[in-house]
Design an enzyme around this catalytic site. Sequence first.
Site, PDB file in Angstrom:
ATOM      1  N   SER A  40       0.820  -1.198   0.000  1.00  0.00           N
ATOM      2  CA  SER A  40       0.000   0.000   0.000  1.00  0.00           C
ATOM      3  C   SER A  40       0.865   1.263   0.000  1.00  0.00           C
ATOM      4  O   SER A  40       1.659   1.470  -0.895  1.00  0.00           O
ATOM      5  CB  SER A  40      -0.976  -0.031   1.189  1.00  0.00           C
ATOM      6  OG  SER A  40      -2.031   0.878   1.001  1.00  0.00           O
ATOM      7  N   ASP A 152      -5.647  -3.600  -2.060  1.00  0.00           N
ATOM      8  CA  ASP A 152      -4.617  -3.166  -1.111  1.00  0.00           C
ATOM      9  C   ASP A 152      -3.794  -4.324  -0.534  1.00  0.00           C
ATOM     10  O   ASP A 152      -4.336  -5.279   0.020  1.00  0.00           O
ATOM     11  CB  ASP A 152      -5.313  -2.424   0.027  1.00  0.00           C
ATOM     12  CG  ASP A 152      -4.379  -1.556   0.825  1.00  0.00           C
ATOM     13  OD1 ASP A 152      -3.394  -2.081   1.362  1.00  0.00           O
ATOM     14  OD2 ASP A 152      -4.629  -0.331   0.908  1.00  0.00           O
TER      15      ASP A 152
END
Length: 262
Positions: A40, A152
Site C-alpha cells: 500500500s 490493497d
Amino acid sequence: MNPKIGLALGSGGSRGFAHLGVLKVLERENIKVDYIAGSSMGSLVGALYSAGQSVYDMERLAATFRSKYFMDLTVPKMGFISGEKFRQFVKLFTHNKNIEELNIPLSIVATDLIKAEKFIFTEGPVDRAVRASTAIPGIFVPEKIDGKLLVDGGVIDRVPASVARNMGADIVIGVDVSQVKKNAEINTIYDVIIQSIDILQTEIVHLKMTGADILISPKVDQYSSKSFQFAEQIIQLGQEAAEAALPDILEEIERWKEHRNE
C-alpha cells in the site's frame, strides 16, 4: 563484507510518510538498502525511492500531497474512486519505469480477491503495481490484471518482511505504521471503511509476527490514515523511531558480520 539489507515498508495511508524519516536515518548512517518490499503506502514510497527520487524531493512532494487531488469519482460498482489520477501520478514520478528497471530491487504486494491470496509484483509497470497495492477495498476500484482482481496489499500482508527476506535480504528492517487512531471522527462511508480496516489490520499485526529482524514502529497513532496535511510531523516521528532503533540495527549488522567470519 556487509549484509544485504531488506526494507519492508508497511501500509497505513498518510502514516506511511514516516517511511521517509526512516530512509533519512539509514542514508545518514550510510546503511545501504539492497531490497525493498512494500504494501500500500509502503509500495508508493518504495517505488519512488527505488526510481531515484531523493528523500528530500519526496519530502517536498509529501508536503503538497492531498488525497482530494486523486478523487476521480466513478459510478460505484466495486469502488467510488477509479484510481486513474493516482496511477498517472505514480507514472510521472517513477519516470514510467518497469519494476525490473528500478535502481533498487522492489517487490510490491497486493491482495488477490478471487484467490484470497498474496500477489507479488516483481516486474511490469510500476504504476500498475502501486495502483493495485493501494486500492483500498470499497474505496478504490480493484485493479484487474490477467483475470485477477487486486486490492490493497495491507489486507493480506501489512508489513511484508517475509517478501523482503525472500528477495535475498540477510537482515530485514520492518517499518510498521499500523497504529489505529482512537476517538477518530467518523462522518462518511470513507471514514467507516478506513477505520474498520485500520482496526482489523492493527489486530492482525499484533497477533502475527512480522518476521523482521528489526521492527520500527513510529508513534503515529494520533494521526488517521488520511492526515496528509501533517506530512512533516509524521516524517519526523519516523525519523525519531529510526534513530531509537539505530543501536539495534547496528548491533544486528555486527552480529551478522561476526557470524559470517566464524
